[in-house]
Write a protein that holds these residues in place. Structure first.
Motif, PDB file in Angstrom:
ATOM      1  N   VAL A 237       0.841  -1.209   0.000  1.00  0.00           N
ATOM      2  CA  VAL A 237       0.000   0.000   0.000  1.00  0.00           C
ATOM      3  C   VAL A 237       0.870   1.250   0.000  1.00  0.00           C
ATOM      4  O   VAL A 237       0.596   2.218  -0.718  1.00  0.00           O
ATOM      5  N   LEU A 238       1.945   1.245   0.798  1.00  0.00           N
ATOM      6  CA  LEU A 238       2.859   2.383   0.855  1.00  0.00           C
ATOM      7  C   LEU A 238       3.509   2.634  -0.499  1.00  0.00           C
ATOM      8  O   LEU A 238       3.614   3.781  -0.952  1.00  0.00           O
ATOM      9  N   THR A 239       3.929   1.561  -1.158  1.00  0.00           N
ATOM     10  CA  THR A 239       4.551   1.691  -2.480  1.00  0.00           C
ATOM     11  C   THR A 239       3.574   2.289  -3.487  1.00  0.00           C
ATOM     12  O   THR A 239       3.910   3.228  -4.218  1.00  0.00           O
ATOM     13  N   ALA A 240       2.360   1.744  -3.509  1.00  0.00           N
ATOM     14  CA  ALA A 240       1.347   2.230  -4.446  1.00  0.00           C
ATOM     15  C   ALA A 240       0.976   3.680  -4.151  1.00  0.00           C
ATOM     16  O   ALA A 240       0.825   4.500  -5.065  1.00  0.00           O
ATOM     17  N   ALA A 241       0.846   4.011  -2.861  1.00  0.00           N
ATOM     18  CA  ALA A 241       0.453   5.368  -2.471  1.00  0.00           C
ATOM     19  C   ALA A 241       1.523   6.389  -2.849  1.00  0.00           C
ATOM     20  O   ALA A 241       1.211   7.484  -3.335  1.00  0.00           O
ATOM     21  N   SER A 242       2.785   6.046  -2.646  1.00  0.00           N
ATOM     22  CA  SER A 242       3.864   6.980  -2.969  1.00  0.00           C
ATOM     23  C   SER A 242       3.958   7.212  -4.477  1.00  0.00           C
ATOM     24  O   SER A 242       4.149   8.346  -4.932  1.00  0.00           O
ATOM     25  N   LEU A 243       3.792   6.149  -5.256  1.00  0.00           N
ATOM     26  CA  LEU A 243       3.831   6.301  -6.716  1.00  0.00           C
ATOM     27  C   LEU A 243       2.616   7.079  -7.217  1.00  0.00           C
ATOM     28  O   LEU A 243       2.727   7.897  -8.135  1.00  0.00           O
ATOM     29  N   ALA A 244       1.460   6.833  -6.601  1.00  0.00           N
ATOM     30  CA  ALA A 244       0.251   7.575  -6.982  1.00  0.00           C
ATOM     31  C   ALA A 244       0.416   9.054  -6.652  1.00  0.00           C
ATOM     32  O   ALA A 244       0.027   9.928  -7.438  1.00  0.00           O
ATOM     33  N   TYR A 245       1.002   9.338  -5.493  1.00  0.00           N
ATOM     34  CA  TYR A 245       1.263  10.731  -5.108  1.00  0.00           C
ATOM     35  C   TYR A 245       2.167  11.402  -6.141  1.00  0.00           C
ATOM     36  O   TYR A 245       1.910  12.523  -6.588  1.00  0.00           O
ATOM     37  N   GLY A 246       3.229  10.706  -6.531  1.00  0.00           N
ATOM     38  CA  GLY A 246       4.148  11.261  -7.519  1.00  0.00           C
ATOM     39  C   GLY A 246       3.479  11.509  -8.854  1.00  0.00           C
ATOM     40  O   GLY A 246       3.730  12.519  -9.514  1.00  0.00           O
ATOM     41  N   TYR A 247       2.584  10.603  -9.231  1.00  0.00           N
ATOM     42  CA  TYR A 247       1.895  10.739 -10.525  1.00  0.00           C
ATOM     43  C   TYR A 247       0.919  11.911 -10.514  1.00  0.00           C
ATOM     44  O   TYR A 247       0.928  12.760 -11.410  1.00  0.00           O
TER      45      TYR A 247
END
Length: 254
Positions: A237-247
């Motif tokens: 979840v942390l990985t997905a959330a950080s990448l989504a934030y960056g996008y």
């Protein structure tokens, strides 16, 4: 005959003027400033843009009318498709649009440029300035020359004022630093996910290898497996959330 010649001459003049007016710019989308302040600052930028451009600019009223119903204006869309649509609507060779924000005593400008000589591409320019308004106006005027690929006049360079940002602020708001931070968090999350997934699988193997009567051992490995699975899920979840934030914040498109 004389009247026909006059009409023909006027038509040629209008056509020539339209061809020459190859640069179009939309007023900055403002935030943290009044409409009057945003317009005044934009006019300083346009004053220098006119000097830096090889030909006259497309009239502001014409540009505003041409893009009024497009996503660029209605939803502040600065994606390539939105910029290209606005460029087509204004029939310009170079099209400019951007944002002007003021918060925490700091001016921020992000300007987008599409150029018909570079089809399919857009370029962005940034200003981040902390200081008095006069200093920021100078930065805006310098930006106009940089956008047009021209050498900045000495009269502007000579009156530049130091940016009062601290070193920490400069690093924190640097796009590359932001990108690095997002990727670092995503990388840590991905590493933790893989490690804990492997740990859960190993615990399951040990559970399968234990005899049924070894309830204590089975319970211990079951707890270990479930804990590893839970940590792996949170890491994912942390990985997905950080990448989504960056996008969604544009970190990867700067």
């Amino acid at each position: 005959m004389k009247k026909l010649l006059n009409i023909f001459s006027l038509t040629i003049s209008v056509a020539f003027a339209q061809d020459a007016a190859s640069v179009a710019s939309v007023q900055f989308s403002g935030e943290g400033l009044s409409d009057l302040e945003t317009k005044t600052l934009y006019n300083y930028f346009m004053g220098e843009l006119e000097k830096a451009s090889d030909g006259p600019l497309l009239a502001q009223e014409t540009v505003d009318q041409s893009v009024s119903s497009l996503e660029l204006t209605t939803t502040d869309c600065f994606k390539k498709d939105c910029l290209f649509a606005a460029q087509d609507a204004t029939s310009s060779n170079v099209f400019l649009a951007g944002t002007l924000k003021f918060s925490k005593s700091k001016y921020r400008v992000k300007l987008y440029k599409v150029d018909s000589t570079k089809p399919g591409k857009s370029k962005s320019y940034r200003i981040r300035y902390k200081g008095d308004t006069d200093g920021f106006i100078t930065e805006l005027e310098i930006l106009a020359w940089k956008v047009m690929g021209k050498e900045v006049p000495s009269r502007l360079n000579d009156k530049r004022k130091p940016n009062q940002e601290t070193m920490f602020e400069q690093i924190a708001e640097n796009p590359w630093a932001q990108r690095g931070a997002v990727l670092a968090v995503a990388g840590l999350g991905a590493s933790s996910y893989l490690k804990n997934t492997a740990g859960a699988a190993e615990s399951q193997k040990k559970i399968d290898s234990l005899p049924a009567y070894d309830t204590g051992g089975i319970q211990a490995h079951t707890d270990s497996r479930d804990g590893a699975k839970s940590t792996a899920t949170m890491s994912l979840v942390l990985t997905a959330a950080s990448l989504a934030y960056g996008y969604f914040t544009g970190v990867f498109t700067e």
